[in-house]
Design an enzyme around this catalytic site. Structure first.
Site, PDB file in Angstrom:
ATOM      1  N   GLU B  66       0.707  -1.258  -0.011  1.00 39.37           N
ATOM      2  CA  GLU B  66       0.052  -0.215  -0.177  1.00 39.37           C
ATOM      3  C   GLU B  66       1.123   1.382  -0.031  1.00 39.37           C
ATOM      4  O   GLU B  66       0.496   2.364  -0.320  1.00 39.37           O
ATOM      5  CB  GLU B  66      -0.991  -0.085   1.237  1.00 39.37           C
ATOM      6  CG  GLU B  66      -2.149  -0.948   0.979  1.00 39.37           C
ATOM      7  CD  GLU B  66      -1.613  -2.261   1.456  1.00 39.37           C
ATOM      8  OE1 GLU B  66      -0.491  -2.487   1.989  1.00 39.37           O
ATOM      9  OE2 GLU B  66      -2.470  -3.091   1.650  1.00 39.37           O
ATOM     10  N   GLN B 129      -8.563  -7.420  11.444  1.00 42.78           N
ATOM     11  CA  GLN B 129      -7.863  -6.186  10.641  1.00 42.78           C
ATOM     12  C   GLN B 129      -8.767  -4.960  10.985  1.00 42.78           C
ATOM     13  O   GLN B 129      -8.851  -3.972  10.130  1.00 42.78           O
ATOM     14  CB  GLN B 129      -8.282  -6.455   9.309  1.00 42.78           C
ATOM     15  CG  GLN B 129      -7.216  -7.584   8.664  1.00 42.78           C
ATOM     16  CD  GLN B 129      -7.003  -7.829   7.287  1.00 42.78           C
ATOM     17  OE1 GLN B 129      -8.112  -7.651   6.549  1.00 42.78           O
ATOM     18  NE2 GLN B 129      -5.845  -8.259   6.706  1.00 42.78           N
ATOM     19  N   LYS B 178     -17.688  -1.876   5.903  1.00 42.19           N
ATOM     20  CA  LYS B 178     -17.854  -2.911   5.122  1.00 42.19           C
ATOM     21  C   LYS B 178     -19.654  -2.934   4.663  1.00 42.19           C
ATOM     22  O   LYS B 178     -20.006  -3.038   3.588  1.00 42.19           O
ATOM     23  CB  LYS B 178     -17.603  -4.250   5.462  1.00 42.19           C
ATOM     24  CG  LYS B 178     -17.602  -5.242   4.067  1.00 42.19           C
ATOM     25  CD  LYS B 178     -16.850  -6.481   4.409  1.00 42.19           C
ATOM     26  CE  LYS B 178     -16.805  -7.525   3.402  1.00 42.19           C
ATOM     27  NZ  LYS B 178     -15.879  -8.724   3.686  1.00 42.19           N
ATOM     28  N   MET B 492      24.065  10.226   2.546  1.00 44.34           N
ATOM     29  CA  MET B 492      23.973  11.378   3.278  1.00 44.34           C
ATOM     30  C   MET B 492      24.308  11.410   4.493  1.00 44.34           C
ATOM     31  O   MET B 492      24.935  12.260   5.187  1.00 44.34           O
ATOM     32  CB  MET B 492      22.398  12.013   2.952  1.00 44.34           C
ATOM     33  CG  MET B 492      22.384  13.393   3.267  1.00 44.34           C
ATOM     34  SD  MET B 492      23.534  14.740   2.542  1.00 44.34           S
ATOM     35  CE  MET B 492      22.316  15.209   1.072  1.00 44.34           C
TER      36      MET B 492
END
Lengths: 202, 577
Positions: B66, B129, B178, B492
């Site tokens: 994601e 979830q 949902k 860096m």
């Protein structure tokens, strides 16, 4: 040597008009917590206009910091308007409740007089305890705790501060402006920027 | 208004009963969405089921993580100027978006992220979830909202798109339970949002400040313009160019603003900030009027604030009133959309030139070229430098490519030296500094600008943070050129450890897999080069290859990026070595 920023710090009353939106309290709270700032007092409740909520937030900071915070608050989508004022600019009150054993009050005339002197009024009187209520500034409600402590104060609670802005005309007219897609000339936006009395030059 | 509403076709039709998930598809189409970056999961299955019927109109790119999805949407938004759209499921799907949300928030990128959520009756039960996505994402979104009933969906979606794109853009998240996706409701048509009473995206332009600003500009002897991404976000490149050319004022850019004025424009004097150009940094403390346009005085731009442009009167043009006076106190605040304020200002300023003042920038430029740039861009011996790779790339693309960079040394080098002929050509993670940004952002950038060449310039460290997105390239067939500048270090941080920590190289020595083999595993051709004489041909091969190509260039291990304004120093204390 004290830090000059410390000297500038004082109590500010932040007044916020908002939509009634789930999660907005969290968004406003994180504006402070993100900068590791403590909110001294927070009250939120419906305003005089249906559907619009009013926050009263008290914070101990310098004006420069408060001005930036207020701009961040106003940036939130559901915030209609935010103002900040010093204690001199507002009329403010906190409410306190005190639970005291009833037998002490009944037996000691002195206690009754102390309560009257402190502007307290009985809300509930039961055989076992009595609840008094008073409103005032922090020092006043604090003072009554001290007064009642020797007489067996059972429980105490104090509300957040609520404050009325002395020179405010309320929010009705402003809301009508907000409801228009194109604001009229009279709408004052960005007033913190507009009211910069001393324009800073570097 | 009323007649318009009567004529709206959606209202003429009888309302029909559809599922919440289908209403989302219809809304997305109405908003002009053509591409979605996403990853399915349990709580967003009804939306994916609806998408199946709309897969021709709404092109869905299946990412590998994601985070890759949201960075791709950012790249898409930045290259196209449109709003990026992301789908993710509840819980881990949504929490994987957080870095991208923070990145888009600080870089003002318009996104609409749609996350699935557990059934409304399970909220707060620690369901499978379930994560409190609204609370977690609140500080990193411009706005977010949880939808628990299908009939809320059209309005919530319309608000989401309006808020994401209007005013100062930003990421918006809609968390949809949902049941709301499944529920059928009477759909009365999708009406785009145009007004929210508590939200003023564009502050009203105040003419008196335009006048005051013009007066300061007209009387200035050594004026200096700093511009940022706001010029591009406001699509005000032409207005900006007109302002610069009439006023004759030298102008320098923040890395987010790069490309809004072409690199070779005579009044473009270079890059600001910690690794910016010598002249713009030093002369910030010599100008008499500083005009900041669509930029926010980031600490990487200003260096030490109490020694920043103290001598100058400051004019700040910004659409976000909370940016004015935030870091640098302004003399004249010109709030508003710069697409509106710049033309007003251009109209009332005098046409002027500052040959002597401009010459100062050129003189500093000459010093910087002689002492530093020449060796960086045109070395004749020793190991390959990052700068010469970027310079070769400039010559081969002629400055027409979109350069997407990751974060670190290569980012500073690419931003400093990339030739940019057009706007929306430099896509980088400026504010948040998100390593791993470039590869997925380049994928999205290509979808947002399919006719342009997209080159992702990435370090060996950052590439390993999101290299799973090679899978997205493989499956989608998107054409992205991947240019890895490999110095076998987290360069860096190593540079800072060398300069400020007595070369105590604490965990900056990073080993990498054989990137060419990794790419090969994904069916992407690649090449690794180590020698200067192979550079040009290899770059040419990468650019002319049809489809994605990975080129790994082994560059010097311990080169430093200079100039540098060390942290805590003033911009005028910039070091050339």
């Amino acid at each position: 040597m004290s830090n000059p920023q410390q000297i500038d710090r004082q109590e500010y009353n932040i007044t916020v008009y908002t939509e009634n939106h789930v999660g907005l309290l969290n968004r406003i709270a994180t504006i402070f917590s993100r900068r590791k700032m403590n909110i001294e007092s927070l009250n939120t409740s419906p305003s005089e206009i249906e559907g619009i909520h009013r926050f009263n937030i008290v914070i101990h900071e310098s004006e420069e910091v408060v001005r930036k915070l207020v701009k961040q608050i106003e940036k939130q989508v559901e915030v209609l308007k935010a103002y900040y004022n010093t204690n001199q600019d507002v009329i403010w009150q906190e409410m306190a409740l005190y639970k005291v054993p009833t037998d002490v009050i009944a037996e000691k005339a002195l206690v009754e007089r102390l309560l009257r002197e402190n502007g307290a009024r009985a809300v509930v009187i039961r055989k076992d305890y009595t609840v008094f209520e008073t409103t005032g500034h922090r020092e006043e409600t604090d003072n009554l705790i001290k007064v009642l402590q020797p007489y067996g104060l059972i429980e105490f609670v104090r509300s957040a501060r609520i404050a009325i802005i002395k020179d405010s005309e309320g929010f009705n007219r402003k809301l009508r402006e907000f409801e228009r897609a194109e604001p009229g000339e009279e709408v004052v936006e960005n007033e913190f920027l507009n009211s910069r009395d001393n324009v800073f030059t570097m | 208004m009323l007649t318009q509403e009567k004529q709206a076709p959606a209202l003429l039709e009888a309302t029909k009963t559809i599922a919440g998930s289908e209403a989302i598809m219809l809304g997305l189409l109405q908003e002009g969405v053509d591409t979605i970056f996403g990853y399915p999961g349990g709580a967003i299955m009804p939306i994916y089921d609806a998408l199946y019927d709309y897969r021709e109109q709404l092109h869905h790119v299946l990412v590998r993580h994601e985070q890759g999805g949201i960075h791709a949407a950012q790249g898409y938004a930045r290259s196209s100027g449109k709003t990026g759209v992301v789908f993710a499921t509840s819980g881990p799907g949504a929490t994987n978006l957080i870095t991208g949300l923070a990145d888009a928030m600080i870089d003002s990128t318009p996104l609409v992220c749609i996350t699935g959520q557990v059934f409304a009756h399970l909220l707060g039960t620690d369901a499978f979830q379930e994560a409190d996505v609204i609370s977690i994402s609140a500080p990193v979104t411009k706005w977010n909202y949880q939808v628990t009933e299908a009939d809320e969906l059209p309005e919530a979606l319309a608000k989401a798109f309006y808020i994401a794109k209007s005013g100062r853009p930003g990421p918006v998240l809609l968390d949809i339970t949902k049941n709301a996706q499944l529920q059928k409701f009477d759909f009365a048509g999708y009406v785009p949002c145009q007004h929210i009473r508590s939200y003023r995206p564009k502050p009203i332009v105040r003419k008196e400040y335009i006048r005051e600003a013009a007066e300061l500009i007209n009387n200035a002897q050594r004026p200096f313009v700093l511009w940022g991404q706001g010029v591009m976000l406001g699509s005000a490149e032409q207005e900006f160019k007109a302002f610069i050319e009439k006023s004759g004022i030298p102008a320098a850019w923040t890395i987010m603003g790069a490309g809004a004025l072409p690199s070779d424009h005579p009044l473009n004097v270079g890059m600001l900030g910690m690794h910016g150009n010598y002249g713009p940094n030093v002369l910030t403390n010599e100008c008499d009027v500083l005009i900041a346009i669509g930029m926010r005085f980031d600490d990487r731009v200003t260096g030490r604030l109490d020694k920043y442009a103290r001598q100058a009167k400051v004019i700040h043009l910004d659409i976000d009133p909370s940016e004015i006076d935030k870091n640098v106190q302004t003399t004249v605040p010109v709030w508003g959309d710069c697409k509106e304020t710049l033309p007003l200002l251009t109209e009332v300023i005098k046409e002027k030139h500052y040959p002597e003042w401009l010459q100062k920038f050129h003189t500093y430029r000459d010093t910087e070229v002689a002492e530093l740039i020449r060796d960086e861009l045109y070395p004749t011996s020793g190991e390959l430098t990052m700068g010469e790779v970027v310079q070769q790339l400039n010559e081969l693309t002629n400055g027409d490519a979109i350069i997407v960079t990751d974060v670190g040394q290569h980012q500073m080098v690419a931003c400093r030296y990339a030739k940019l002929n057009q706007t929306r050509s430099n896509i980088t993670s400026g504010g948040l500094g998100t390593m791993g940004f470039a590869l997925p952002a380049a994928i999205g950038a290509k979808y947002g600008a399919p006719d342009r060449t997209v080159v992702a310039v990435i370090g060996d460290g950052g590439f390993q943070m999101t290299l799973q997105e090679l899978g997205t390239i493989m499956q989608s067939g998107v054409d992205v050129k991947i240019l890895i500048l490999n110095n076998r270090f987290l360069g860096m941080v190593r540079q800072w450890q060398e300069l400020f920590n007595e070369r105590r190289y604490s965990f900056v020595d990073i080993t990498s897999p054989d990137f060419v083999k990794v790419a090969d595993g994904y069916g992407i051709p690649g090449k690794q080069i180590t020698e200067r004489d192979m550079l040009k041909d290899a770059l040419q091969e990468m650019l002319s290859h049809k489809g994605s190509f990975l080129l790994e260039v082994m560059v010097a291990k311990e080169n430093n990026v200079f100039p540098m304004v060390p942290q805590g120093c003033s911009v005028s204390e910039i070091r050339l070595k």
